[in-house]
Design a protein around this motif. Structure first.
Motif, PDB file in Angstrom:
ATOM      1  N   LEU A  43       1.190  11.374   0.610  1.00  0.00           N
ATOM      2  CA  LEU A  43      -0.115  10.946  -0.120  1.00  0.00           C
ATOM      3  C   LEU A  43      -0.701   9.745   0.404  1.00  0.00           C
ATOM      4  N   PRO A  44      -1.113   9.762   1.862  1.00  0.00           N
ATOM      5  CA  PRO A  44      -1.508   8.588   2.560  1.00  0.00           C
ATOM      6  C   PRO A  44      -2.916   8.013   1.831  1.00  0.00           C
ATOM      7  N   GLN A  45      -3.527   9.005   1.138  1.00  0.00           N
ATOM      8  CA  GLN A  45      -4.819   8.656   0.596  1.00  0.00           C
ATOM      9  C   GLN A  45      -4.609   7.784  -0.769  1.00  0.00           C
ATOM     10  N   VAL A  46      -3.453   7.545  -1.160  1.00  0.00           N
ATOM     11  CA  VAL A  46      -3.125   6.884  -2.790  1.00  0.00           C
ATOM     12  C   VAL A  46      -2.692   5.452  -2.310  1.00  0.00           C
ATOM     13  N   PRO A  47      -3.329   4.394  -2.818  1.00  0.00           N
ATOM     14  CA  PRO A  47      -3.063   3.024  -2.472  1.00  0.00           C
ATOM     15  C   PRO A  47      -1.623   2.634  -3.314  1.00  0.00           C
ATOM     16  N   THR A  48      -1.116   1.531  -2.775  1.00  0.00           N
ATOM     17  CA  THR A  48      -0.021   1.156  -3.685  1.00  0.00           C
ATOM     18  C   THR A  48      -0.647   0.139  -4.950  1.00  0.00           C
ATOM     19  N   MET A  49       0.264  -0.288  -5.763  1.00  0.00           N
ATOM     20  CA  MET A  49      -0.175  -0.850  -7.039  1.00  0.00           C
ATOM     21  C   MET A  49      -0.765  -2.001  -6.278  1.00  0.00           C
ATOM     22  N   ALA A  50      -0.222  -2.852  -5.443  1.00  0.00           N
ATOM     23  CA  ALA A  50      -0.789  -4.170  -5.057  1.00  0.00           C
ATOM     24  C   ALA A  50      -2.125  -3.880  -4.120  1.00  0.00           C
ATOM     25  N   VAL A  85       1.066   4.276  -6.173  1.00  0.00           N
ATOM     26  CA  VAL A  85       2.441   4.224  -5.858  1.00  0.00           C
ATOM     27  C   VAL A  85       2.989   2.936  -6.199  1.00  0.00           C
ATOM     28  N   THR A  86       4.338   2.957  -6.424  1.00  0.00           N
ATOM     29  CA  THR A  86       4.802   1.602  -6.983  1.00  0.00           C
ATOM     30  C   THR A  86       5.501   0.802  -6.071  1.00  0.00           C
ATOM     31  N   GLY A  87       5.814   1.190  -4.877  1.00  0.00           N
ATOM     32  CA  GLY A  87       6.199   0.306  -3.517  1.00  0.00           C
ATOM     33  C   GLY A  87       5.302  -0.378  -2.949  1.00  0.00           C
ATOM     34  N   SER A  88       5.800  -0.992  -1.843  1.00  0.00           N
ATOM     35  CA  SER A  88       4.810  -1.893  -0.866  1.00  0.00           C
ATOM     36  C   SER A  88       4.079  -1.236   0.161  1.00  0.00           C
ATOM     37  N   GLN A  89       4.842   0.097   0.459  1.00  0.00           N
ATOM     38  CA  GLN A  89       3.935   0.885   1.412  1.00  0.00           C
ATOM     39  C   GLN A  89       3.489   2.118   0.890  1.00  0.00           C
ATOM     40  N   ARG A  90       2.655   2.878   1.413  1.00  0.00           N
ATOM     41  CA  ARG A  90       2.025   4.033   0.875  1.00  0.00           C
ATOM     42  C   ARG A  90       3.134   5.254   1.308  1.00  0.00           C
ATOM     43  N   ASP A  91       3.046   6.256   0.242  1.00  0.00           N
ATOM     44  CA  ASP A  91       3.905   7.514   0.352  1.00  0.00           C
ATOM     45  C   ASP A  91       3.195   8.149   1.875  1.00  0.00           C
TER      46      ASP A  91
END
Length: 326
Positions: free
Chosen positions: A235-242, A226-232
């Motif tokens: 979709l808690p299993q999907v990391p942020t880009m960072a 995901v593109t933000g600084s915190q997870r959606d």
């Protein structure tokens, strides 16, 4: 007794001559007819869903219909342009967002409207981020780093859809290309939902959007980050880009209410009060969360600062990364 007779006589005289003060034009209770809410995105998008949730909630509180009017095209420019030219009477509003009031100041060249000068800010309401997803039948990568390696081995071959040239997800894509050191093929769509459908069908490899949770859960799309600084939270299993390795990558988009510049103060204040009530409503927060948005309450001054910040932020990113939107 004589005083009462004198007063009565003066009132009768005033009525006869029309001298009694009448309500000034436009001073009647606001609102007294339907309100048009211009939505600069197509049906089914995060922007459209958020605007319609707000319109329904606002209509109940205002005692009139708030009608969502989708004005799409030019990567999100048509909606704000239409609103800027509308009468400033309180009966046309714009569902403002970071795209038309920030991104496009960088990606669209000379805008036919000024995000600061041509609008009266009312209130911020929410923010959202997007998710990078690909069709697992076309792209075998399991992680973001594997996806980047896959793209580097096939420069210009991986097709990624967006909502149009210069749109928010196009900006997100170009920033991803720069930070990851890859070259992809940008495929713009007038309606981003069609782009999602084409990725699911196997006509394209990837897309970046917020309305892809059902397809991820169904196994039709694989989420990488995901593109933000915190997870959606959806979709808690999907990391942020960072978290996935692209340090400093952080893009989110605000959603807000604004009106054409010069809208009567009485209307602005009424709408501010309603926006505040809505933002504080647990039901509204729940509905927005389901649509993938986080409620962001605030004042008109907050929104004015946010708009200026977004303009400066996207210009700075584009200059630093030497991004081109063609």
């Amino acid at each position: 007794m004589k005083l009462r007779i004198l007063v009565a006589g003066l009132v009768a005289c005033a009525l006869a001559t029309g001298a009694v003060a009448q309500p000034a034009p436009g001073a009647e209770t606001y609102p007294n007819r339907p309100i048009r809410l211009i939505v600069p995105s197509g049906p089914g998008s995060a922007t459209d869903l958020a605007a319609r949730i707000f319109a329904e909630e606002a209509g109940r509180r205002l005692g009139t219909s708030v009608v969502a009017d989708n004005r799409t095209g030019a990567g999100g420019r048509i909606g704000p342009e239409t609103a800027a030219r509308a009468p400033a009477d309180g009966y046309t509003l714009i569902w403002a967002n970071s795209i038309g009031f920030g991104v496009l100041s960088t990606t669209a060249g000379n805008l036919p409207y000024d995000p600061v000068r041509d609008f009266d800010p009312i209130a911020p309401l929410a923010w959202f981020q997007i998710t990078l997803v690909c069709n697992p039948r076309l792209v075998p990568a399991q992680s973001l780093q594997e996806l980047i390696a896959y793209m580097k081995a096939r420069p210009g071959a991986v097709r990624i859809s967006s909502a149009g040239v210069g749109s928010g997800n196009h900006f997100a894509l170009e920033l991803f290309n720069w930070k990851a050191g890859v070259e992809t093929l940008h495929v713009p769509y007038r309606n981003p939902i069609q782009g999602i459908q084409d990725v699911v069908a196997g006509n394209l490899e990837c897309t970046m959007d917020s309305q892809v949770v059902p397809q991820i859960e169904a196994g039709q799309l694989r989420a990488f980050a995901v593109t933000g600084s915190q997870r959606d939270p959806r979709l808690p299993q999907v990391p942020t880009m960072a978290e996935a390795g692209l340090a400093g990558y952080d893009l989110t988009w605000f959603q807000a209410i604004a009106a054409p510049a010069g809208t009567p103060r009485t209307a602005i204040e009424r709408l501010q009060a309603v926006a505040r009530e809505i933002a504080e409503s647990p039901a509204f927060r729940s509905r927005m969360a389901t649509a993938g948005l986080t409620v962001l309450p605030g004042t008109s001054e907050d929104l004015a600062r946010m708009i200026r910040f977004e303009i400066d932020r996207y210009r700075s990113i584009a200059t630093q990364a030497n991004l081109r939107f063609e």
